[in-house]
Design a protein around this motif. Sequence first.
Motif, PDB file in Angstrom:
ATOM      1  N   TYR A  17      41.619   2.674  -6.121  1.00 19.30           N
ATOM      2  CA  TYR A  17      41.124   2.476  -4.760  1.00 19.30           C
ATOM      3  C   TYR A  17      42.027   1.531  -3.990  1.00 19.30           C
ATOM      4  O   TYR A  17      42.413   1.811  -2.844  1.00 19.30           O
ATOM      5  N   GLY A 355      30.537   2.500  -0.204  1.00 18.56           N
ATOM      6  CA  GLY A 355      31.804   2.223   0.467  1.00 18.56           C
ATOM      7  C   GLY A 355      31.616   1.367   1.707  1.00 18.56           C
ATOM      8  O   GLY A 355      32.394   0.439   1.971  1.00 18.56           O
ATOM      9  N   HIS A 358      30.880  -2.140   0.610  1.00 21.67           N
ATOM     10  CA  HIS A 358      32.064  -2.784   0.033  1.00 21.67           C
ATOM     11  C   HIS A 358      32.946  -3.377   1.130  1.00 21.67           C
ATOM     12  O   HIS A 358      33.465  -4.499   0.979  1.00 21.67           O
ATOM     13  N   LYS A 422      38.830   3.117   5.008  1.00 19.72           N
ATOM     14  CA  LYS A 422      38.683   2.523   3.681  1.00 19.72           C
ATOM     15  C   LYS A 422      37.304   2.813   3.083  1.00 19.72           C
ATOM     16  O   LYS A 422      37.171   2.954   1.858  1.00 19.72           O
ATOM     17  N   LYS A 423      36.283   2.909   3.921  1.00 20.98           N
ATOM     18  CA  LYS A 423      34.956   3.291   3.426  1.00 20.98           C
ATOM     19  C   LYS A 423      34.972   4.717   2.892  1.00 20.98           C
ATOM     20  O   LYS A 423      34.387   5.019   1.839  1.00 20.98           O
ATOM     21  N   TYR A 426      36.754   4.890  -0.402  1.00 16.23           N
ATOM     22  CA  TYR A 426      35.881   4.443  -1.487  1.00 16.23           C
ATOM     23  C   TYR A 426      35.037   5.606  -2.005  1.00 16.23           C
ATOM     24  O   TYR A 426      34.944   5.839  -3.225  1.00 16.23           O
ATOM     25  N   ASP A 430      35.193   7.231  -5.674  1.00 15.82           N
ATOM     26  CA  ASP A 430      33.915   7.205  -6.372  1.00 15.82           C
ATOM     27  C   ASP A 430      33.508   8.597  -6.847  1.00 15.82           C
ATOM     28  O   ASP A 430      32.919   8.754  -7.928  1.00 15.82           O
TER      29      ASP A 430
END
Length: 441
Positions: A17, A355, A358, A422-423, A426, A430
């Motif tokens: 990631y 995500g 995070h 970036k979300k 993720y 995942d």
Amino acid sequence: MQATTPVAFSAEQMKWYEQACAKIDPQRLQNLLYAITDIHSPTGAARAASEYMAKHLDSIGMSSRLQPMSFTSGNVLAELCGSGGGASVLLYAPIDTHLELDEAEKLLTGEADEVDMQPSAQMIDDWVFGLGASNPKGMVATLTEVATALIEAEVPLVGDLLVGMADGGMPVDVSARQHAGMSNGVTHLINRGGSPDFAIVMKPWNWVYHEEPGMGWFKLRVHGTLGYAGVPRGTPGFRSSVVPAATVIQELEKWIIDYAERNTSGQIKPHGWISGVRGGNPERPAFPSAVTEIFFDVRINPRTSPAAVRAQFAEFVRDLQVQRPELVLDWEMYGSVAGGTTDPQNWIVQSCRRGWEHIERRQHGESDLLGGQTDGAALRRLGIPTARIGWPWPAQGAPLPVAEGLGGMGATYIPDLIPCAKKIMYALIDTLTRPRHELGL
């Protein structure tokens, strides 16, 4: 909504990631956004933009193909296959814009002199301007950058990554182009090889949504008789349609507000607005119109059918005619799209929430209620578990004048897009690095 279901990243997944996020290149994203914003692509005429994206997705290492729908319209679908045994995830965005910006639209748009209302792109510092530069083309560019970074990071995927962009995503019905709009393109894309296990839709607002509304289009006609400006009021046999329409509009506005409150549930508040009033002929202002037509759109909660909304409106008209027996009214529902929902506990919704949390460093909590309709509803109706995730909108602090209100949805500040990218990354790590059985499949 319940708290997000925790599922830990392994140390290896976190390494992948972080490597993939490090490959996200804001300048590359901005350059792509500028290029596709500069390709005018109103609904039903987005084929050139799709052709451009098909070539671009090929260039980053995906296998892409154009899906023509007409001489002017088409979709693009690209695929990157994993090693096998995993799920397929579709990153999806529409590619058409909601406006033509031609002379015929001036009554709808106003003068449209602002920088976000132009069919050609401009780039200043970290900004890109032009029709659709935020929605939908900011999403097209961001999802493509996520896919590019994932490929460059050489993450060992088990599942398959799909990237799809479709024409016809705007809530319009362009009769001159084979009735393009109302999600005709995404339905074409999914029915021709694009159906995944999961989908992620990027759209404005910084939340994760598991459902989206549909929409209902209505025409309400107020009847009178053809008149003449030279006759006095009270002339036998003349009945205005225009003046009583003002009363009807006020009553309709109250009903729409009440309708939204009564039909709110889940993540959806189904707003509506009166869109316009039509009647008469500006070349014949001496003759008041025999019919004044009011048209409007109300959004439809996924737990309410279009037929139920139709029945609610029918009741309103009946009640109005009882209260105002002098009114002569008729109406029709001339467009309807059902809402769509995904189980909030579905893997892809929970993965996107993980995500989101995070990056945001906080619990997701209850999202703002949603009234915007997108192709995500169509994906869900087609049986595809879908999560919608977004970014703060509209962008603030533009260095050039932009239209007030919705405008051309064409002002994008590139740093606003990076946290959302970036979300989404993720959720891809995942999901695409796990076997199917871990995903509930």
